[in-house]
Design a protein around this motif. Sequence first.
Motif, PDB file in Angstrom:
ATOM      1  N   ASP A 106     -15.275   7.371 -11.042  1.00  0.00           N
ATOM      2  CA  ASP A 106     -14.593   7.671  -9.972  1.00  0.00           C
ATOM      3  C   ASP A 106     -14.277   6.393  -8.405  1.00  0.00           C
ATOM      4  O   ASP A 106     -15.344   5.177  -9.421  1.00  0.00           O
ATOM      5  N   ALA A 107     -14.254   6.314  -7.815  1.00  0.00           N
ATOM      6  CA  ALA A 107     -14.864   4.774  -6.848  1.00  0.00           C
ATOM      7  C   ALA A 107     -15.621   4.127  -6.427  1.00  0.00           C
ATOM      8  O   ALA A 107     -15.795   3.694  -6.273  1.00  0.00           O
TER       9      ALA A 107
ATOM     10  N   PRO B  28     -10.848   5.969  -1.136  1.00  0.00           N
ATOM     11  CA  PRO B  28      -9.490   7.149  -1.616  1.00  0.00           C
ATOM     12  C   PRO B  28     -10.853   7.717  -1.524  1.00  0.00           C
ATOM     13  O   PRO B  28     -11.569   7.996  -2.154  1.00  0.00           O
TER      14      PRO B  28
ATOM     15  N   PRO C 153      -4.529   5.019  -6.503  1.00  0.00           N
ATOM     16  CA  PRO C 153      -5.244   4.117  -4.381  1.00  0.00           C
ATOM     17  C   PRO C 153      -4.990   3.424  -3.706  1.00  0.00           C
ATOM     18  O   PRO C 153      -4.493   2.198  -5.073  1.00  0.00           O
TER      19      PRO C 153
ATOM     20  N   LYS D  37      -6.883   4.810 -15.875  1.00  0.00           N
ATOM     21  CA  LYS D  37      -6.394   5.320 -14.826  1.00  0.00           C
ATOM     22  C   LYS D  37      -5.763   7.040 -15.042  1.00  0.00           C
ATOM     23  O   LYS D  37      -4.765   7.109 -15.114  1.00  0.00           O
TER      24      LYS D  37
ATOM     25  N   GLN E 197       1.616   7.559  -6.113  1.00  0.00           N
ATOM     26  CA  GLN E 197       0.043   8.287  -6.660  1.00  0.00           C
ATOM     27  C   GLN E 197      -1.175   7.186  -7.054  1.00  0.00           C
ATOM     28  O   GLN E 197      -1.695   7.417  -7.698  1.00  0.00           O
TER      29      GLN E 197
ATOM     30  N   ARG F 117       0.845  -1.568   0.274  1.00  0.00           N
ATOM     31  CA  ARG F 117      -0.177  -0.527  -0.022  1.00  0.00           C
ATOM     32  C   ARG F 117       0.818   1.619  -0.179  1.00  0.00           C
ATOM     33  O   ARG F 117       0.646   2.249  -0.786  1.00  0.00           O
TER      34      ARG F 117
ATOM     35  N   PHE G 277     -11.623  -1.683  -2.685  1.00  0.00           N
ATOM     36  CA  PHE G 277     -10.904  -0.720  -1.068  1.00  0.00           C
ATOM     37  C   PHE G 277     -11.520  -0.440  -0.035  1.00  0.00           C
ATOM     38  O   PHE G 277     -12.550  -1.299  -0.237  1.00  0.00           O
TER      39      PHE G 277
ATOM     40  N   LEU H  50     -12.360   0.755 -11.129  1.00  0.00           N
ATOM     41  CA  LEU H  50     -12.307   1.141  -9.516  1.00  0.00           C
ATOM     42  C   LEU H  50     -13.497   1.075  -8.647  1.00  0.00           C
ATOM     43  O   LEU H  50     -13.458   1.154  -7.489  1.00  0.00           O
TER      44      LEU H  50
ATOM     45  N   ALA I  87       0.530   3.912  -3.013  1.00  0.00           N
ATOM     46  CA  ALA I  87       0.540   5.515  -3.017  1.00  0.00           C
ATOM     47  C   ALA I  87       2.286   6.440  -3.305  1.00  0.00           C
ATOM     48  O   ALA I  87       1.632   7.431  -3.424  1.00  0.00           O
TER      49      ALA I  87
END
Length: 258
Positions: A177-178, A66, A17, A204, A15, A8, A60, A54, A12
């Motif tokens: 978006d997610a 995110p 998620p 993405k 950049q 993770r 997630f 996503l 990150a």
Amino acid sequence: MNQALQIRSALASEQLPAPGQAWLQTLVAQQPAQQRTMPALVAAAKARLLASDLATPGLFDTASPPPVFPRELLGPSSASLQETRLTHDVVAQVVDLENLSQSRWQQVQALEAIERGEQKRGREIIRVPAGGYGGGGDGDDDDDETDAGTANGRPAARTASTGTSDASATHRLVLQDAEGQTLFALELARIYRIGIGRLRMGEKLLLKTGTVVARGTLLLEPASVKFLGGQVEPLHKTWVEGRLARLRSEAMAAGPRV
């Protein structure tokens, strides 16, 4: 720090998620024992993430999702918001793309060329792998603005434009978006990386803090967006087939080719 947390953290830093703990633990368990070094696990997680929708449930953690599009930019009331800016970075995926500078017939020809596995640069037809589509890489393509013979090490044939007057084209995108929420995005200034034959559905993008939003539409400039790469093959296949059928129907309804 356990492996999932290390992965993770590595994602990150690029950049991207951060996927959920359960998703990462499953991915680690699926890797052969000899490929469970941290660099190999990070590479596998990045590739899997960029190829994932996503909005997939479980991708997630619900406790730490995110960042997504601000609520005030969604819904009918957003059209009355004359201008604002994103207050945080948002990673979104491309779910639709249109070249507003081309006629319906030109767009049909561009997509048909992609279906045949060929693209056009100037007057030269360039063969690409069947189903090949420029873009879909796994990294930022800021250097594509040079319009040189290669783009981030990829042959120019894979990123060549299928349209005419590409340098002055204007594209409209739909970004998701997610949470599955979508916004229109419009090129405010030409971004070479955006184009039929370059972007794949599911690719993405990082929309940076400060990106202008006017009347519910994201206004994209080279400095406001970073291309993270990836693709979602089912999304892309459905989009190509559906868009080509719609464009052919609209072109026929508009009359014969000029």
